[in-house]
Design an enzyme around this catalytic site. Structure first.
Site, PDB file in Angstrom:
ATOM      1  N   LYS A 199     141.725  40.017 -84.750  1.00 47.34           N
ATOM      2  CA  LYS A 199     143.240  40.528 -84.653  1.00 47.34           C
ATOM      3  C   LYS A 199     143.653  41.450 -85.820  1.00 47.34           C
ATOM      4  CE  LYS A 199     147.611  39.417 -83.567  1.00 47.34           C
ATOM      5  NZ  LYS A 199     148.163  39.670 -82.071  1.00 47.34           N
ATOM      6  N   ASP A 259     137.488  27.331 -74.776  1.00 48.46           N
ATOM      7  CA  ASP A 259     138.078  26.248 -73.782  1.00 48.46           C
ATOM      8  C   ASP A 259     138.988  26.694 -72.515  1.00 48.46           C
ATOM      9  OD1 ASP A 259     137.235  24.061 -75.229  1.00 48.46           O
ATOM     10  OD2 ASP A 259     139.261  23.033 -75.441  1.00 48.46           O
TER      11      ASP A 259
END
Ligand code: NAD
Length: 366
Positions: A199, A259
């Site tokens: 980020k 995930d």
């Protein structure tokens, strides 16, 4: 006559379906050893609920030392049903999962590798599947596992009469460099593409991350490097997972993205994982839990554990050919229509099989 190569493997069968799925993975390893003429020396160890029942704690120091004496650890899964199991009436640091966090920390397992591979045979289970079911992708997430936000200083205080909580994210360049190296080395064994996810438009840790990954890339001119912001990556995984080979990222981003990546394969019983330290040592386990709802019924899908054993041969013992052989045997079992209950969908000529039958079929294809 030359001595056979012997692989020393610590085995933590664990709780719930753990013993059933590990039994099948060992069967497959034994067949692979016979075919490729190497020997296996297993050391059974207790962790999780099984260790609490015997020692009163989820992981003893002696178990850690014994694990360390081996070349790798093969694990099933640990834990039980939190609503009914007495293990969850203990203090949090004495519950089964505390053993897993402790062994990762004690063995310095800083790199978590989680492949997300959609077998063409199972593309119907993929929530992103094309109408003709033709989707197929093969990516690997390399997640930093022992630094960042989850290990930073944190506190809760009252500021101006308001409850206020603070977590901190810290990375030093060496922590970034070692995980970057793992990603580049891993990419060399695959399609030679690394996407570093950060980020960097907001966070200082991400700007350092990007700079150090760039520097490390200079040692790997044969691997193509690109950068992607984490929010875009979350979107691209759903839009076009085929574009990725190896994704490398920090701890929390990796937690969430891995995930997401595993869910788009549509089948939890298929996903392997490896946690590695700076040497070739690693802990190999399926991505799923101990499935207490089906434990002891011979219903579990052993494939994630069998594929974890294949990763162990590849990453800890450098036995690429034997690892490929296991992966091909799994694919052949699926192609021939063998399915454990969790994989039974619509389809013609599917043969429903138990956990041990699936292990047996895969052994026959080794
Ligand atoms: P789970 O992954 O154990 O089960 C979720 C669902 O998936 C269940 O319906 C289960 O039957 C099914 N499932 C999981 N693995 C399967 C397999 N191999 N074959 C067929 N079906 C399968 O997750 P949960 O129910 O949230 O957790 C159960 C226990 O596992 C908890 O104690 C949890 O803390 C623990 N856990 C352990 C690990 C680990 O050992 N690394 C990881 C996750 C959860």
């Amino acid at each position: 006559m030359a001595e056979k190569k012997t692989l020393n493997i610590a085995v933590i069968a664990g709780d719930g379906i753990g013993p059933e799925i590990v039994r099948e993975a060992r069967k497959v390893l034994d067949h692979t050893a016979a075919k490729y003429d190497f020997a296996l020396q297993y050391t059974d160890l207790l962790m999780g609920g099984a260790s609490i029942d015997v020692h009163g704690v989820p992981l003893t120091d002696e178990t850690i030392e014994k694990a360390r004496e081996n070349g790798a650890v093969l694990m099933g899964s640990i834990g039980g049903d939190a609503a009914t199991s007495p293990w969850y009436r203990l203090a949090p640091n004495l519950r089964p999962e505390a053993g897993l966090l402790k062994i990762r920390k004690e063995l310095g397992l800083f790199a978590n590798l989680r492949p997300a591979y959609l077998y063409p045979e199972l593309s119907g289970a993929c929530p992103l599947s094309n109408k003709d079911g033709s989707r197929s992708f093969d990516l690997l997430i390399v997640r930093e596992l022992t630094g960042g936000l989850y290990f930073g200083a944190r506190h809760t205080e009252t500021v101006n009469g308001l409850r206020t909580a603070t977590d901190t994210m810290t990375y030093n360049e060496e922590e970034i460099r070692r995980i970057a190296r793992t990603a580049f080395e891993t990419a060399r064994k695959r399609r030679k593409k690394v996407t570093s996810v950060d980020k960097a438009n907001v966070l200082d840790t991400s700007r350092l991350w990007r700079a150090v990954v760039e520097e490390t890339a200079a040692d790997y001119p044969d691997v193509e490097l690109s950068h992607m912001l984490v929010d875009n990556c979350a979107m691209q995984l759903v839009r076009n997972p085929e574009q990725f080979d190896v994704i490398v990222t920090e701890n929390m981003f990796g937690d969430i993205l891995s995930d997401e990546a595993s869910m788009i394969t549509g089948s939890i019983g298929m996903l392997s994982s490896a946690s590695l330290n700076e040497t070739s040592f690693g802990l190999y386990e399926p991505s799923h839990g101990s499935a207490p709802d089906i434990a002891g019924k011979n219903l579990a899908n052993p494939i994630a554990t069998i594929l974890s054993a294949a990763m162990m041969l590849r990453y800890s013992f450098d036995m690429e050919e034997a690892a490929d052989c296991i992966e091909k045997a799994v694919q052949k079992a699926l192609r021939d229509g063998y399915r454990t209950a969790d994989l039974m969908g619509a389809g013609e000529n599917l043969k429903r099989c138990s956990c041990s039958e699936m292990g047996g079929v895969i052994c026959n294809y080794i």
